[in-house]
Design a protein around this motif. Structure first.
Motif, short mmCIF file in Angstrom:
data_model
loop_
_atom_site.label_atom_id
_atom_site.label_comp_id
_atom_site.label_asym_id
_atom_site.label_seq_id
_atom_site.Cartn_x
_atom_site.Cartn_y
_atom_site.Cartn_z
N VAL A 37 0.98 -1.14 -0.03
CA VAL A 37 0.04 -0.09 -0.09
C VAL A 37 0.84 1.23 0.05
O VAL A 37 2.06 0.98 0.51
CB VAL A 37 -0.85 0.17 1.29
N ALA A 38 0.46 2.28 -0.65
CA ALA A 38 1.12 3.48 -0.63
C ALA A 38 1.56 3.95 0.63
O ALA A 38 2.67 4.03 1.09
CB ALA A 38 0.51 4.62 -1.26
N SER A 39 0.63 4.09 1.67
CA SER A 39 0.60 4.56 2.85
C SER A 39 -0.58 4.55 3.60
O SER A 39 -1.65 4.82 3.19
CB SER A 39 1.29 5.77 2.73
N ARG A 40 -0.57 4.37 4.99
CA ARG A 40 -1.69 4.81 5.82
C ARG A 40 -1.63 6.09 6.27
O ARG A 40 -2.57 6.58 6.93
CB ARG A 40 -1.80 3.69 6.73
N THR A 195 11.51 11.76 -11.65
CA THR A 195 10.71 11.13 -10.73
C THR A 195 9.34 10.37 -11.43
O THR A 195 8.89 9.41 -10.97
CB THR A 195 10.01 12.48 -10.06
N VAL A 196 8.83 11.08 -12.64
CA VAL A 196 7.56 10.51 -13.17
C VAL A 196 8.05 9.41 -13.90
O VAL A 196 7.05 8.34 -13.69
CB VAL A 196 6.90 11.53 -14.11
N GLY A 197 9.10 9.36 -14.37
CA GLY A 197 9.39 8.06 -15.29
C GLY A 197 9.80 6.89 -14.07
O GLY A 197 9.49 5.58 -14.47
N GLY A 198 10.40 7.26 -13.13
CA GLY A 198 10.74 6.18 -12.02
C GLY A 198 9.41 5.51 -11.54
O GLY A 198 9.36 4.33 -11.09
N ASN A 199 8.51 6.68 -11.25
CA ASN A 199 7.27 6.25 -10.63
C ASN A 199 6.60 4.99 -11.37
O ASN A 199 5.94 4.09 -11.13
CB ASN A 199 6.10 7.21 -10.30
N GLN A 200 6.54 5.41 -12.96
CA GLN A 200 5.86 4.47 -13.83
C GLN A 200 6.81 3.20 -13.88
O GLN A 200 5.87 2.19 -14.12
CB GLN A 200 6.18 4.95 -15.34
N ILE A 201 8.00 3.10 -13.73
CA ILE A 201 8.71 2.01 -13.71
C ILE A 201 8.28 1.20 -12.20
O ILE A 201 7.91 -0.03 -12.59
CB ILE A 201 10.04 2.23 -13.59
N GLN A 202 7.99 1.87 -11.29
CA GLN A 202 7.56 1.10 -10.23
C GLN A 202 6.25 0.61 -10.18
O GLN A 202 6.01 -0.47 -9.76
CB GLN A 202 7.68 1.82 -9.00
N ASP A 251 0.67 11.15 -11.68
CA ASP A 251 2.46 11.02 -12.07
C ASP A 251 2.90 10.55 -10.82
O ASP A 251 4.11 9.93 -10.88
CB ASP A 251 2.85 12.72 -12.28
N ASN A 252 2.33 10.65 -9.44
CA ASN A 252 2.85 10.23 -8.32
C ASN A 252 2.57 8.85 -7.95
O ASN A 252 2.92 8.25 -6.77
CB ASN A 252 2.70 11.02 -7.46
N PHE A 253 1.75 8.34 -8.64
CA PHE A 253 1.28 6.74 -8.40
C PHE A 253 2.35 5.90 -8.44
O PHE A 253 3.24 6.06 -9.25
CB PHE A 253 0.28 6.36 -9.45
#
Ligand SMILES: [Zn+2]
Length: 281
Positions: A37-40, A195-202, A251-253
């Motif tokens: 999960v992203a965060s609580r 950052t955006v590309g990194g998030n997409q990779i994740q 973008d931050n997902f």
């Protein structure tokens, strides 16, 4: 689920009766953390996970918790039901993934599953319940606070043993990615990307782990009527768009939307083939 039919894993460690858990180790290796999960707890947690690193190592070093490797009361805080889900699902994933690896001419090295409460030392630094379940590639172990299952059931309204099994199988999916070299590749690609590309990779890595959870479920022979719906409800509940309720830009997902996660889990469930889980690029 027919968990009574599942083989019990011997790679399970119950640290729920301990406090401190070796906090004096301090420092420690930085490792990629792929939390379910992203965060609580809102944006801070999201930033930590968006960086993709375990950012909690500074808690060690014999701080207010003292040192000495933690104290143990010996009292497990696991319910028998939680223990059965954790050991049974882990055992079943070992069976399924061993077979898949064997068919590919390889050998499966199982991951360890460590149940803890409150906080504990992981190979990726201090583990805190607030982080949600995660896999640490450095020590090839999954860390899970069983209270997350309550959270899943109450706050995320995704009850049921298969919803819990999905959580475990997702983290095992990250272990598979570690063995396959996918995590290493993703980490280097992230280092080159913004950052955006990194998030997409994740997101791709997370969706593949969801799909791998489905592959396990397909082959486990443990499913009963209603299980798939339970899993889908969980996948929907922990989508980034649901968790962040529109407060965070796509973008931050880091884990994918509810729709993407449900689709990934379904792909694995229906195909039973890891090769169908081509989300991580
Ligand atoms: Zn994950």
């Amino acid at each position: 689920m027919r968990l009574g039919d599942a083989p019990e894993s011997s790679n399970f460690e119950d640290r729920t009766g301990q406090s401190g858990g070796g906090m004096s180790l301090g420092g420690g290796a930085m490792g990629l953390i792929f939390s379910l999960v992203a965060s609580r707890f809102g944006i801070v947690g999201i930033i930590i996970l968006a960086l993709g690193y375990c950012a909690l190592t500074s808690l060690g070093g014999g701080g207010i918790l003292g040192g000495g490797g933690g104290s143990s009361s010996g009292e497990s805080k696991l319910t028998p039901e939680q223990r059965q889900v954790l050991t049974g699902v882990l055992g079943s994933t070992e069976q399924v993934w061993s077979q898949i690896f064997q068919q590919a001419g390889a050998r499966y090295t199982p991951t360890k599953l460590i149940a803890y409460t409150d906080y504990n030392q992981s190979g990726c630094g201090a583990a805190q319940a607030a982080m949600g379940p995660f896999y640490c590639p450095t020590d090839q172990s999954i860390y899970i606070d069983p209270n997350f299952f309550h959270e899943l059931s109450r706050r995320f309204q995704a009850p049921g043993d298969f919803a819990q099994a999905y959580v475990v199988a997702h983290e095992v999916g990250h272990h598979i990615q570690n063995l396959e070299g996918t995590l290493d590749k993703a980490q280097s690609a992230q280092a080159r990307a913004g950052t955006v590309g990194g998030n997409q990779i994740q997101v791709g890595v997370e969706l593949q782990a969801d799909c791998y959870a489905g592959v396990w479920a397909n082959r486990s022979g443990l499913l009963e009527a209603g299980d798939i719906e339970e899993g889908m409800r969980a996948a929907e509940a922990i989508g980034d768009d649901m968790l962040t309720k529109g407060q965070v830009s796509p973008d931050n997902f880091t884990h994918g939307t509810s729709e993407q996660r449900m689709n990934a889990l379904r792909t694995g469930l229906q195909s039973g083939q890891p090769s169908a889980c081509n989300f991580a690029g």
